[in-house]
Design a protein around this motif. Structure first.
Motif, PDB file in Angstrom:
ATOM      1  N   TYR A  51       0.853  -1.191   0.000  1.00  0.00           N
ATOM      2  CA  TYR A  51       0.000   0.000   0.000  1.00  0.00           C
ATOM      3  C   TYR A  51       0.891   1.244   0.000  1.00  0.00           C
ATOM      4  O   TYR A  51       2.104   1.162   0.221  1.00  0.00           O
ATOM      5  CB  TYR A  51      -0.937   0.002   1.210  1.00  0.00           C
ATOM      6  CG  TYR A  51      -0.237   0.125   2.546  1.00  0.00           C
ATOM      7  CD1 TYR A  51      -0.137   1.350   3.192  1.00  0.00           C
ATOM      8  CD2 TYR A  51       0.334  -0.988   3.153  1.00  0.00           C
ATOM      9  CE1 TYR A  51       0.513   1.470   4.408  1.00  0.00           C
ATOM     10  CE2 TYR A  51       0.981  -0.882   4.370  1.00  0.00           C
ATOM     11  CZ  TYR A  51       1.070   0.351   4.992  1.00  0.00           C
ATOM     12  OH  TYR A  51       1.724   0.468   6.184  1.00  0.00           O
ATOM     13  N   TYR A  52       0.281   2.391  -0.253  1.00  0.00           N
ATOM     14  CA  TYR A  52       1.018   3.652  -0.239  1.00  0.00           C
ATOM     15  C   TYR A  52       0.860   4.333   1.113  1.00  0.00           C
ATOM     16  O   TYR A  52      -0.240   4.428   1.644  1.00  0.00           O
ATOM     17  CB  TYR A  52       0.509   4.592  -1.337  1.00  0.00           C
ATOM     18  CG  TYR A  52       0.979   4.183  -2.713  1.00  0.00           C
ATOM     19  CD1 TYR A  52       2.280   4.448  -3.128  1.00  0.00           C
ATOM     20  CD2 TYR A  52       0.132   3.509  -3.576  1.00  0.00           C
ATOM     21  CE1 TYR A  52       2.728   4.061  -4.378  1.00  0.00           C
ATOM     22  CE2 TYR A  52       0.564   3.122  -4.834  1.00  0.00           C
ATOM     23  CZ  TYR A  52       1.864   3.395  -5.221  1.00  0.00           C
ATOM     24  OH  TYR A  52       2.290   3.008  -6.459  1.00  0.00           O
ATOM     25  N   ASP A  60       2.814  -4.295   3.675  1.00  0.00           N
ATOM     26  CA  ASP A  60       1.999  -4.470   4.875  1.00  0.00           C
ATOM     27  C   ASP A  60       2.599  -5.610   5.690  1.00  0.00           C
ATOM     28  O   ASP A  60       3.108  -6.582   5.132  1.00  0.00           O
ATOM     29  CB  ASP A  60       0.563  -4.807   4.462  1.00  0.00           C
ATOM     30  CG  ASP A  60      -0.426  -4.701   5.596  1.00  0.00           C
ATOM     31  OD1 ASP A  60      -0.221  -5.392   6.617  1.00  0.00           O
ATOM     32  OD2 ASP A  60      -1.395  -3.948   5.454  1.00  0.00           O
ATOM     33  N   ASN A  90      -7.149  -0.758   1.775  1.00  0.00           N
ATOM     34  CA  ASN A  90      -5.972   0.081   1.565  1.00  0.00           C
ATOM     35  C   ASN A  90      -4.891  -0.590   0.707  1.00  0.00           C
ATOM     36  O   ASN A  90      -3.935   0.059   0.287  1.00  0.00           O
ATOM     37  CB  ASN A  90      -5.364   0.500   2.906  1.00  0.00           C
ATOM     38  CG  ASN A  90      -4.767  -0.659   3.676  1.00  0.00           C
ATOM     39  OD1 ASN A  90      -5.321  -1.765   3.717  1.00  0.00           O
ATOM     40  ND2 ASN A  90      -3.642  -0.422   4.309  1.00  0.00           N
ATOM     41  N   ILE A  91      -5.047  -1.857   0.417  1.00  0.00           N
ATOM     42  CA  ILE A  91      -4.038  -2.586  -0.353  1.00  0.00           C
ATOM     43  C   ILE A  91      -4.230  -2.294  -1.841  1.00  0.00           C
ATOM     44  O   ILE A  91      -5.302  -2.502  -2.392  1.00  0.00           O
ATOM     45  CB  ILE A  91      -4.124  -4.104  -0.090  1.00  0.00           C
ATOM     46  CG1 ILE A  91      -3.937  -4.398   1.404  1.00  0.00           C
ATOM     47  CG2 ILE A  91      -3.111  -4.862  -0.942  1.00  0.00           C
ATOM     48  CD1 ILE A  91      -2.637  -3.890   2.000  1.00  0.00           C
ATOM     49  N   VAL A  92      -3.159  -1.791  -2.479  1.00  0.00           N
ATOM     50  CA  VAL A  92      -3.253  -1.438  -3.899  1.00  0.00           C
ATOM     51  C   VAL A  92      -2.532  -2.442  -4.799  1.00  0.00           C
ATOM     52  O   VAL A  92      -2.895  -2.593  -5.965  1.00  0.00           O
ATOM     53  CB  VAL A  92      -2.731  -0.007  -4.168  1.00  0.00           C
ATOM     54  CG1 VAL A  92      -3.626   1.024  -3.495  1.00  0.00           C
ATOM     55  CG2 VAL A  92      -1.298   0.158  -3.711  1.00  0.00           C
TER      56      VAL A  92
END
Length: 101
Positions: A51-52, A60, A90-92
């Motif tokens: 994630y950013y 993470d 939130n994980i991209v």
């Protein structure tokens, strides 16, 4: 000479970001990679999440650990369901952990 898995990996490197020796992919692209690996009977050992934070791509501390799942087909099913239905918002990007030789 490249193995089938090495050819698959090379193809997906162009679609993702290389970081920390891993191919980071959008979840939908990772599912396609997983399907191709599954066709080669390659087992998924886990999935790492990215994630950013403050504009930086970071890993993470949580991950999907499938090292105890011995059946490659079962590991693929678990991966597919998790990425499709349970991936944290939130994980991209994700990276699959698998045998790459």
């Amino acid at each position: 000479m490249f193995t089938a898995v090495q050819r698959i990996v090379e193809k997906y490197q162009a679609l993702g970001i290389m970081k920390a020796g891993e191919i980071l992919l959008e979840p939908s692209v990772a599912l396609s990679l997983m399907q191709e690996l599954q066709q080669e009977n390659n087992r998924i050992y886990g999935v790492d999440f990215w994630y950013y934070r403050d504009g930086q791509l970071v890993e993470d501390f949580n991950s999907l650990d499938l090292s105890d799942v011995k059946d490659p087909q079962a590991a693929a099913r678990i991966t597919q369901v998790f990425l499709s239905e349970y991936l944290p918002k939130n994980i991209v990007l994700v990276s699959l952990v698998f045998d790459d030789d």
